[in-house]
Design an enzyme around this catalytic site. Sequence first.
Site, PDB file in Angstrom:
ATOM      1  CE  LYS A 157      -2.407   0.940  -1.456  1.00 60.27           C
ATOM      2  NZ  LYS A 157      -1.763   2.253  -1.288  1.00 60.27           N
ATOM      3  CB  THR A 184       2.162   2.542  -1.374  1.00 59.77           C
ATOM      4  OG1 THR A 184       0.820   2.893  -1.011  1.00 59.77           O
ATOM      5  CG2 THR A 184       2.188   1.065  -1.765  1.00 59.77           C
ATOM      6  CE  LYS A 215       5.169   3.550  -5.333  1.00 61.25           C
ATOM      7  NZ  LYS A 215       4.647   3.580  -3.929  1.00 61.25           N
TER       8      LYS A 215
END
Length: 299
Positions: free
Chosen positions: A184, A109, A252
């Site tokens: 995502k 990611t 994050k």
Amino acid sequence: MSTASRSYDPTLARKVAFIGLGVMGYPMAGHLARAGHAVTVYNRTAAKAQAWVAEYGGAAAASPAQAAVGADIVFACVGNDDDLRAVVLGEQGAFTGMKPGAIFVDHTTASAEVARELHAAALAQGFHFVDAPVSGGQAGAVNGALTVMCGGDAPPFDAIRPVALAFSKAVTLVGASGAGQLAKMVNQICIAGLVQGLSEAIAFGQKAGLDMVQVLDVIGKGAAQSWQMDNRGKTMVEGQFNFGFAVDWMRKDLGLVLDEARRNGARLPVTAVVDQFYADVQAQGGRRWDTSSLITRLK
């Protein structure tokens, strides 16, 4: 369905590499081996790679470049943009070992920006690059039931899809380079809001004196139902927060989301607030708790 129960088709067997054997990459690479692919692995901590080989066979390499030699497809799942650039473009990065026409598939990611950067670099060197972040967490990786959202060009996607189905229940091309990472981000925005709403609902019900296990069973059959409720609701009631995807990782990811929103002008007021709520959880010692630990702020 786990990969172990999927039939082996030798016509699909490929020589592949897998870079990064963390909580996601280790089982993902294992599913590839069980599906009959010839797998070479690389991990920054060599002992982890040796343990993987002892469990699944295949081979361990001393560098990403060495792992990539001769591979049709190089998969990676590392920590962040900088880690990704290091294993791809570094002196011993995968691009120095890949053969012409090979495909690099990034399950990290990361930012859409780095995906586009590496896609362009790959094309310039005669390779292909597909950004392919996953959803489903550690359990999805272990059970071979991840959802993979891909960005890139159609021909390499078509080539990697049957291979990636070894660890996935769905592998979908959602757009051009970077689109997988953007999808995502949409996923993480949805999760952030859902978990906060579920946290408030459970805390409210407990304050009201309700049996929240029973209430979740009831409302889980109606419009309030969600994956988070089904899989995390009762453990939130019980105060259990050791189910994989950590608060540090979510922060994050939300940082990537908020950076992208600043670029594209999207307004994300709830996501920005929930990001700060996760900062509170970190401050109270919950950096490695899973994301459902948002409820601890309300206790």
